[in-house]
Structures are given as C-alpha cells and as structure tokens.
Design an enzyme around this catalytic site. Sequence first.
Site, mmCIF file in Angstrom:
data_model
loop_
_atom_site.group_PDB
_atom_site.id
_atom_site.type_symbol
_atom_site.label_atom_id
_atom_site.label_comp_id
_atom_site.label_asym_id
_atom_site.label_seq_id
_atom_site.Cartn_x
_atom_site.Cartn_y
_atom_site.Cartn_z
ATOM 1 C CG HIS A 39 9.469 -7.544 -8.549
ATOM 2 N ND1 HIS A 39 8.688 -6.511 -8.269
ATOM 3 C CD2 HIS A 39 10.440 -7.315 -9.321
ATOM 4 C CE1 HIS A 39 9.146 -5.488 -9.117
ATOM 5 N NE2 HIS A 39 10.338 -5.644 -9.553
ATOM 6 C CD GLU A 151 9.616 -14.022 -21.895
ATOM 7 O OE1 GLU A 151 8.884 -13.706 -22.594
ATOM 8 O OE2 GLU A 151 10.251 -15.091 -22.171
ATOM 9 C CD GLN A 156 16.550 -4.940 -16.950
ATOM 10 O OE1 GLN A 156 16.714 -3.710 -16.695
ATOM 11 N NE2 GLN A 156 15.811 -5.697 -16.515
ATOM 12 C CB SER A 189 7.943 -0.662 -9.499
ATOM 13 O OG SER A 189 8.361 -2.045 -9.285
HETATM 14 O O1 PAF Z 1 14.730 -4.599 -13.873
HETATM 15 C C1 PAF Z 1 15.106 -4.011 -12.863
HETATM 16 O O2 PAF Z 1 14.561 -3.839 -11.878
HETATM 17 C C2 PAF Z 1 16.369 -3.364 -12.894
HETATM 18 O O3 PAF Z 1 16.833 -2.798 -14.259
HETATM 19 C C3 PAF Z 1 17.553 -4.303 -12.535
HETATM 20 C C4 PAF Z 1 17.790 -5.494 -13.610
HETATM 21 C C5 PAF Z 1 17.401 -4.948 -11.161
HETATM 22 C C6 PAF Z 1 18.981 -3.729 -12.195
HETATM 23 O O4 PAF Z 1 18.864 -2.484 -11.527
#
Ligand code: PAF
Length: 280
Positions: A39, A151, A156, A189
């Site tokens: 992150h 990625e 997603q 996580s």
């Molecule tokens: O990847 C994530 O942490 C989640 O799917 C996101 C993009 C924050 C949406 O809740």
Amino acid sequence: MALQTVRTVADLRAQVSSWRSEGLKVGLVPTMGALHEGHLTLVKTALETCDRVVATIFVNPKQFGPNEDLDTYPRTEKEDAAKLDSVGGHLLFAPHVEEMYGQDGGVTKVSVAGLGDILEGECRPGFFDGVATVVTKLLLQALPDQAFFGEKDYQQLNVIKRFVADLNIPVEVCGVPTVRENDGLAMSSRNQYLTREEREIAPVLYRTLAEVSERFKMGGKAEALSKWAGQQLLDAGFQKVDYIVIRRADDIALDGVKDEPIRVLAAAFLGKARLIDNVG
Ligand code: PAF
C-alpha cells in the site's frame, strides 16, 4: 504537512476542491487498511506524479461474501495513519459505513458483466459488484486526477479500468507492480492469517506462477500447465486451488496465446488464508 483525517464526503470534497483550485494535482489510493509496504508503494508512486495524495481506508461490507472475513478483517487505523504520514500522504478519508452507504445501505450497484463474473467473480459471487460500487463512489466522492491500484489484484484492476471507461469517470487509473517479500510472496493484509508453517509454504504460489509463465514461453500447453501447477500447489500443502490459468494480459476473459503478452493468475487456500497472485 502532517496527515489529516476526514470522515465525511463533505470534508473530503472541501479539501480536494481547495487543492484543485490552487492548481494542484490530486492522487487517490483506495485501501481497506491494515497497510503494508504494498500500500505504501501505491502512495509513494502517487507522490511521483501528484502534488497531494489522499488515501482511503474503508472495509467495504459489500465486497465480502456471507462466509468471508468481514468481522475479523484487521482494522488498524491508528497504525495505518502513522504509516501514511511517514511516507508523505496528505489526507486520510476513513468514513463509517453509514457515511458511505446511508441509513438504508444504498440500493444502487455497479456491475461489470463478463469480466466481473469470471475467476475471482465466479469464486466470490458479488465480490466485483461490491468493489465496483465502492470504487465508483470513492472516485466520485474525491474526484482525483489519478487513482492507484496494485497489480496484485490484476482482475480487480481490469474491472476498475473497464467501468471507469464505460461510465466516463474523469480519472486516470494507474496500475502499480506487486510488492513481494524476499521469498516472492506477494504482500497482502491477509498474509497475517498464515501460521508460521503455512508462511513457509506460501511462496510456492509465486514460484509456481513464475514457472508456468516460463514453461508457457518455452512452448508448454496452457491446459497441461494449469493441471501441473494445481497439483504442485496441493503437493506443497495448499488445501484447495480455486484456479490457476493462463490468460491474455489485456483481456483476461480470453485464454493466453503464445507470442502475446499473457498473465498467469491463481487463487488457492492455505489454512485460513485465500491467497491470490499473478505474474506476467
Ligand atoms: O483492493 C482493495 O483493497 C479493495 O478491493 C478496494 C479497491 C480498496 C475496494 O474496497
């Protein structure tokens, strides 16, 4: 400039529009918290092109299935805020569920047909509707210039790019390469659910994906490689393999073809953790 935390859409918008009126470029990093180096790399990447970076922390109930880990998902906002501050993040938007979805939970959803129904979408019904709905809301709430996603969640990322294009949301979606531990395990996580023994097995996922990619380049057949790879994971100690497939990188709905960029994607259970990963 120390990190500020806001909890309402009104406060978020007031801050972002004041920055934009000064001509500053704004980046958004949506997260569900429990922040790790992956992150923080999204934030650092955003800081390379944006003057101000907003991170969001929202554990989105709409993307969890009834038997999934919504209640136990790690919530560590204080530590997360300190980490964001340490890498130079400017604003944290951490709304409560009611601020996001209103008293009645909201009745509108964003759904990406096709791409949202395969692989992760097939194994976790409703997952991508939940992601697409909350990311649409976050993008419209913050109205950033750019938004950054890892990625590691390759499908997603593709789903998000697709609805942003279809809905003409004025934001540039930027994918950021996966950050890995020294042994190759993709940071997540959910890695904290692994026992010490499982943690030693976990990097086999990445090693297997890399080997499938290599063998495919050498002329291996996709179907045989998927079968081989699934067995490798089970032999290593994974309990269940949801999928391990070779797909075209720019359209993961289609099987991979030699001489075209491909993506090898997998999801498998190791103890309480469902690990997902992919390689190019
Ligand atoms: O990847 C994530 O942490 C989640 O799917 C996101 C993009 C924050 C949406 O809740």
